[in-house]
Design a protein around this motif. Structure first.
Motif, PDB file in Angstrom:
ATOM      1  N   SER A  56       2.814 -11.341  -8.278  1.00  0.00           N
ATOM      2  CA  SER A  56       2.774 -10.061  -8.989  1.00  0.00           C
ATOM      3  C   SER A  56       4.169  -9.629  -9.411  1.00  0.00           C
ATOM      4  CB  SER A  56       2.150  -8.971  -8.109  1.00  0.00           C
ATOM      5  OG  SER A  56       0.794  -9.261  -7.840  1.00  0.00           O
ATOM      6  N   ASN A  57       5.139  -9.793  -8.511  1.00  0.00           N
ATOM      7  CA  ASN A  57       6.511  -9.418  -8.851  1.00  0.00           C
ATOM      8  C   ASN A  57       7.048 -10.257 -10.002  1.00  0.00           C
ATOM      9  OD1 ASN A  57       6.701  -7.354  -7.003  1.00  0.00           O
ATOM     10  ND2 ASN A  57       7.807  -8.538  -5.459  1.00  0.00           N
ATOM     11  N   ALA A  58       6.672 -11.542 -10.045  1.00  0.00           N
ATOM     12  CA  ALA A  58       7.101 -12.406 -11.149  1.00  0.00           C
ATOM     13  C   ALA A  58       6.434 -11.971 -12.457  1.00  0.00           C
ATOM     14  CB  ALA A  58       6.773 -13.868 -10.838  1.00  0.00           C
ATOM     15  N   ASP A  59       5.131 -11.684 -12.399  1.00  0.00           N
ATOM     16  CA  ASP A  59       4.432 -11.189 -13.605  1.00  0.00           C
ATOM     17  C   ASP A  59       5.103  -9.929 -14.135  1.00  0.00           C
ATOM     18  OD1 ASP A  59       2.490 -13.143 -13.830  1.00  0.00           O
ATOM     19  OD2 ASP A  59       1.019 -12.083 -12.597  1.00  0.00           O
ATOM     20  N   PHE A  60       5.421  -9.012 -13.225  1.00  0.00           N
ATOM     21  CA  PHE A  60       6.079  -7.771 -13.632  1.00  0.00           C
ATOM     22  C   PHE A  60       7.435  -8.067 -14.285  1.00  0.00           C
ATOM     23  CE2 PHE A  60       9.412  -4.691 -12.595  1.00  0.00           C
ATOM     24  CZ  PHE A  60       8.968  -3.616 -13.355  1.00  0.00           C
ATOM     25  N   PHE A  88       9.437   1.582  -7.369  1.00  0.00           N
ATOM     26  CA  PHE A  88       8.150   2.167  -7.759  1.00  0.00           C
ATOM     27  C   PHE A  88       7.066   1.894  -6.715  1.00  0.00           C
ATOM     28  CE2 PHE A  88      10.114   2.748 -11.896  1.00  0.00           C
ATOM     29  CZ  PHE A  88       9.534   3.925 -12.331  1.00  0.00           C
ATOM     30  N   ALA A  89       7.148   0.756  -6.039  1.00  0.00           N
ATOM     31  CA  ALA A  89       6.197   0.499  -4.949  1.00  0.00           C
ATOM     32  C   ALA A  89       6.408   1.511  -3.829  1.00  0.00           C
ATOM     33  CB  ALA A  89       6.374  -0.927  -4.424  1.00  0.00           C
ATOM     34  N   MET A  90       7.665   1.835  -3.556  1.00  0.00           N
ATOM     35  CA  MET A  90       7.970   2.841  -2.545  1.00  0.00           C
ATOM     36  C   MET A  90       7.416   4.204  -2.954  1.00  0.00           C
ATOM     37  SD  MET A  90      11.706   3.592  -0.950  1.00  0.00           S
ATOM     38  CE  MET A  90      12.353   5.238  -1.020  1.00  0.00           C
ATOM     39  N   LEU A  91       7.595   4.556  -4.207  1.00  0.00           N
ATOM     40  CA  LEU A  91       7.058   5.830  -4.693  1.00  0.00           C
ATOM     41  C   LEU A  91       5.533   5.858  -4.598  1.00  0.00           C
ATOM     42  CD1 LEU A  91       7.646   8.573  -6.145  1.00  0.00           C
ATOM     43  CD2 LEU A  91       7.178   7.362  -8.285  1.00  0.00           C
ATOM     44  N   SER A  92       4.905   4.688  -4.777  1.00  0.00           N
ATOM     45  CA  SER A  92       3.438   4.636  -4.774  1.00  0.00           C
ATOM     46  C   SER A  92       2.845   5.045  -3.427  1.00  0.00           C
ATOM     47  CB  SER A  92       2.945   3.232  -5.164  1.00  0.00           C
ATOM     48  OG  SER A  92       3.084   2.316  -4.087  1.00  0.00           O
ATOM     49  N   GLY A 106       0.794  -1.301 -13.497  1.00  0.00           N
ATOM     50  CA  GLY A 106       2.095  -1.513 -14.133  1.00  0.00           C
ATOM     51  C   GLY A 106       2.951  -2.516 -13.380  1.00  0.00           C
ATOM     52  N   LEU A 107       2.835  -2.515 -12.056  1.00  0.00           N
ATOM     53  CA  LEU A 107       3.604  -3.443 -11.228  1.00  0.00           C
ATOM     54  C   LEU A 107       2.903  -4.797 -11.065  1.00  0.00           C
ATOM     55  CD1 LEU A 107       4.785  -0.978  -8.421  1.00  0.00           C
ATOM     56  CD2 LEU A 107       6.172  -1.920 -10.282  1.00  0.00           C
ATOM     57  N   ALA A 108       1.771  -4.958 -11.755  1.00  0.00           N
ATOM     58  CA  ALA A 108       1.010  -6.222 -11.793  1.00  0.00           C
ATOM     59  C   ALA A 108       0.321  -6.544 -10.472  1.00  0.00           C
ATOM     60  CB  ALA A 108       1.907  -7.386 -12.226  1.00  0.00           C
ATOM     61  N   PHE A 109      -0.023  -5.503  -9.703  1.00  0.00           N
ATOM     62  CA  PHE A 109      -0.771  -5.720  -8.466  1.00  0.00           C
ATOM     63  C   PHE A 109      -2.258  -5.524  -8.718  1.00  0.00           C
ATOM     64  CE2 PHE A 109       3.397  -4.608  -6.538  1.00  0.00           C
ATOM     65  CZ  PHE A 109       3.585  -5.805  -5.869  1.00  0.00           C
ATOM     66  N   ASN A 110      -3.032  -6.514  -8.345  1.00  0.00           N
ATOM     67  CA  ASN A 110      -4.481  -6.468  -8.506  1.00  0.00           C
ATOM     68  C   ASN A 110      -5.095  -6.237  -7.129  1.00  0.00           C
ATOM     69  OD1 ASN A 110      -7.202  -6.928  -8.860  1.00  0.00           O
ATOM     70  ND2 ASN A 110      -6.928  -8.723 -10.180  1.00  0.00           N
ATOM     71  N   LEU A 111      -5.664  -5.043  -6.920  1.00  0.00           N
ATOM     72  CA  LEU A 111      -6.158  -4.693  -5.591  1.00  0.00           C
ATOM     73  C   LEU A 111      -7.459  -5.401  -5.220  1.00  0.00           C
ATOM     74  CD1 LEU A 111      -5.238  -0.939  -5.043  1.00  0.00           C
ATOM     75  CD2 LEU A 111      -3.944  -2.997  -4.605  1.00  0.00           C
ATOM     76  N   THR A 112      -8.013  -6.178  -6.149  1.00  0.00           N
ATOM     77  CA  THR A 112      -9.159  -7.026  -5.765  1.00  0.00           C
ATOM     78  C   THR A 112      -8.653  -8.301  -5.085  1.00  0.00           C
ATOM     79  OG1 THR A 112      -9.215  -8.156  -7.905  1.00  0.00           O
ATOM     80  CG2 THR A 112     -10.566  -6.157  -7.678  1.00  0.00           C
ATOM     81  N   GLU A 113      -7.374  -8.614  -5.295  1.00  0.00           N
ATOM     82  CA  GLU A 113      -6.782  -9.820  -4.693  1.00  0.00           C
ATOM     83  C   GLU A 113      -5.844  -9.489  -3.536  1.00  0.00           C
ATOM     84  OE1 GLU A 113      -4.770 -11.666  -7.926  1.00  0.00           O
ATOM     85  OE2 GLU A 113      -6.603 -12.125  -9.037  1.00  0.00           O
ATOM     86  N   LEU A 114      -5.381  -8.255  -3.505  1.00  0.00           N
ATOM     87  CA  LEU A 114      -4.364  -7.864  -2.545  1.00  0.00           C
ATOM     88  C   LEU A 114      -4.646  -6.449  -2.069  1.00  0.00           C
ATOM     89  CD1 LEU A 114      -1.692  -9.359  -1.696  1.00  0.00           C
ATOM     90  CD2 LEU A 114      -0.514  -7.938  -3.362  1.00  0.00           C
ATOM     91  N   GLU A 115      -4.606  -6.226  -0.782  1.00  0.00           N
ATOM     92  CA  GLU A 115      -4.813  -4.870  -0.268  1.00  0.00           C
ATOM     93  C   GLU A 115      -3.520  -4.072  -0.373  1.00  0.00           C
ATOM     94  OE1 GLU A 115      -6.406  -4.933   3.670  1.00  0.00           O
ATOM     95  OE2 GLU A 115      -7.962  -6.409   3.161  1.00  0.00           O
ATOM     96  N   GLU A 116      -3.671  -2.750  -0.468  1.00  0.00           N
ATOM     97  CA  GLU A 116      -2.500  -1.897  -0.619  1.00  0.00           C
ATOM     98  C   GLU A 116      -1.517  -2.084   0.537  1.00  0.00           C
ATOM     99  OE1 GLU A 116      -1.556   2.788  -1.590  1.00  0.00           O
ATOM    100  OE2 GLU A 116      -3.622   2.094  -1.612  1.00  0.00           O
ATOM    101  N   GLN A 117      -2.051  -2.203   1.733  1.00  0.00           N
ATOM    102  CA  GLN A 117      -1.207  -2.413   2.918  1.00  0.00           C
ATOM    103  C   GLN A 117      -0.372  -3.692   2.769  1.00  0.00           C
ATOM    104  OE1 GLN A 117      -0.911  -0.594   5.840  1.00  0.00           O
ATOM    105  NE2 GLN A 117       0.456  -2.067   6.822  1.00  0.00           N
ATOM    106  N   GLU A 118      -0.977  -4.733   2.162  1.00  0.00           N
ATOM    107  CA  GLU A 118      -0.270  -6.006   2.020  1.00  0.00           C
ATOM    108  C   GLU A 118       0.907  -5.898   1.056  1.00  0.00           C
ATOM    109  OE1 GLU A 118      -3.409  -9.553   2.772  1.00  0.00           O
ATOM    110  OE2 GLU A 118      -3.842  -8.339   0.998  1.00  0.00           O
ATOM    111  N   ILE A 119       0.790  -5.016   0.061  1.00  0.00           N
ATOM    112  CA  ILE A 119       1.899  -4.798  -0.877  1.00  0.00           C
ATOM    113  C   ILE A 119       3.125  -4.299  -0.112  1.00  0.00           C
ATOM    114  CG2 ILE A 119       2.719  -3.402  -2.813  1.00  0.00           C
ATOM    115  CD1 ILE A 119      -0.209  -3.337  -3.816  1.00  0.00           C
ATOM    116  N   HIS A 120       2.912  -3.269   0.712  1.00  0.00           N
ATOM    117  CA  HIS A 120       4.039  -2.677   1.438  1.00  0.00           C
ATOM    118  C   HIS A 120       4.545  -3.604   2.545  1.00  0.00           C
ATOM    119  CE1 HIS A 120       3.273   0.791  -0.960  1.00  0.00           C
ATOM    120  NE2 HIS A 120       2.074   0.968  -0.443  1.00  0.00           N
ATOM    121  N   ASP A 121       3.636  -4.348   3.177  1.00  0.00           N
ATOM    122  CA  ASP A 121       4.063  -5.356   4.151  1.00  0.00           C
ATOM    123  C   ASP A 121       4.949  -6.402   3.482  1.00  0.00           C
ATOM    124  OD1 ASP A 121       2.670  -4.191   6.254  1.00  0.00           O
ATOM    125  OD2 ASP A 121       0.911  -5.503   6.047  1.00  0.00           O
TER     126      ASP A 121
END
Length: 427
Positions: A56-60, A88-92, A106-121
């Protein structure tokens, strides 16, 4: 009326010259473990938190690059996608409803593939790995919240930004605007080792918080250039115009790839400490084609296709910077609500309606010969050298080229840019 949350992104700097790094003592050398992705099996690797967010970070990164290119035209580009996405992830953490959905998209995170907790982890682990004091690259990344006395942050938000993003919360008096601006600029200048000075010019009269993200990177080439080989040479801006630059030269074996489909050369220059710079040289007139094809799959293919081969390499010394209005770029990417009166940042503070009034980003890069000769720390695929014929290719970066700094430990694109004019001093 909504108070304005002033969101400020700062960052810097890639520097490959400078004083020799201090020698690590024996105990530190023994402790030094570069957490290489090759240390794990592929299955284990894919379950690591920082690896999960890497695609996701690379896509962004590549999406943001293309919007910057549209805005600046044929000029130098340099920015840190990781700094922007981290901020922006921190702000989220404090965003809710559609504001949160837009930020994730906008940050290219797809929550069907990744849980919100996993983003911050994932970001938590990236920060841990980047700030590892035993790494050979000088690398630091961090966050800070400058909070006006009038704003009472929710304890959950404060706990989360501290836990996941290691953010400092600094109490500040925004009523005394000149003093607050001075305090914030001093913080930025210190964290970027003097590279970013007086970034914040004004403070919105209704501003109650400034979020800062910084990144500082100083790498040493595994194979430094000999400054006695550096000479004046032409760098071609277009078919008719050129500028004089200091051109560095090496004749050594590097990981390279010739992409015939894209009509470009890719040269990997490794730093000590598991980071690399990819220099991409499109054939004459092919820059747009290469830029249009910039996707994580393209870069992944380049990196997998690299083979070691002796080359004659010419690379200019350059020092450029880029400053960007991230707010306008994000709005073009569909992230609009967080900047509007419809913003839902209700997870940030008590009884205060907030929106982001400004988001700015600055990055600096400085590339030169210096480095410290030592044993290689980067793992690379070595293949048998072919017969001495044909002769080594002469790859001359004497026209527009791309540069991507990749941290192999975290699978992160730290910086990326396009060098159109190495002699330009635009900001």
């Amino acid at each position: 009326m909504k108070s304005a949350l002033y969101f400020c992104l700062l960052l810097l700097t890639l520097q490959v010259q400078g004083q020799p790094r201090s020698n690590l003592n024996d105990e530190q050398q023994e402790q030094k473990t570069p957490h290489s992705p090759e240390d794990h099996s592929q299955a284990e690797d894919e379950n690591l938190p920082h690896v999960k967010i890497a695609p996701s970070n690379a896509d962004f990164a590549f999406r943001f690059y293309k919007h910057v290119r549209e805005e600046v035209g044929n000029k130098n580009i340099f920015f840190s996608p990781l700094s922007i996405s981290t901020a922006f992830a921190m702000l989220s953490l404090g965003a809710r409803s559609n504001t949160l959905n837009q930020l994730h998209k906008g940050l290219a995170f797809n929550l069907t593939e990744l849980e919100e907790q996993e983003i911050h982890d994932g970001f938590q682990r990236v920060l841990q790995l980047l700030n590892d004091p035993h790494r050979e690259v000088q690398l630091s990344m961090g966050n800070a919240l400058f909070v006006d006395d009038r704003l009472k942050l929710l304890q959950k938000f404060l706990d989360d930004v501290t836990n996941f993003y290691y953010s400092e919360a600094i109490s500040s008096d925004f009523q005394n605007s000149p003093e607050a601006i001075k305090e914030i600029n001093n913080y930025i200048e210190t964290k970027t080792h003097g590279k970013i000075v007086d970034l914040l010019k004004t403070l919105d009269s209704e501003a109650v918080m400034v979020l800062v993200n910084y990144i500082f990177f100083k790498g040493y080439w595994e194979k430094p250039f000999n400054n006695l080989s550096t000479r004046d040479d032409d760098f071609f801006l277009d078919a008719k115009n050129s500028v004089k630059v200091k051109m560095m030269h090496q004749s050594k074996a590097f990981n390279i790839h010739r992409d015939e489909k894209m009509s470009c050369w890719v040269v990997e220059l490794p730093y000590k400490g598991n980071a690399v710079a990819l220099f991409v040289l499109p054939d004459e007139g092919m820059m747009k084609q290469v830029e249009d094809a910039l996707l994580k799959e393209t870069v992944s293919n380049w990196m997998q296709s690299l083979t070691i081969r002796k080359i004659y390499l010419d690379l200019p010394k350059f020092s450029i910077s880029g400053s960007y209005d991230v707010k306008s770029l994000f709005e073009k990417m569909g992230v609009t609500e967080v900047f509007s009166d419809q913003a839902d940042l209700s997870g940030v503070a008590e009884n205060t309606l907030l929106k982001v009034s400004k988001a700015i980003h600055k990055a600096v890069v400085d590339v030169s010969e210096n480095g410290t000769e030592a044993a290689a720390a980067t793992l690379m695929e070595v293949v048998a050298m072919s017969a001495p014929f044909p002769p080594p290719p002469h790859i001359r970066f004497n026209r527009s080229f791309l540069m991507i700094i990749v941290d192999k430990t975290t699978h992160s694109i730290l910086f990326m840019g396009k060098i159109v004019n190495p002699a330009a001093k635009e900001d």
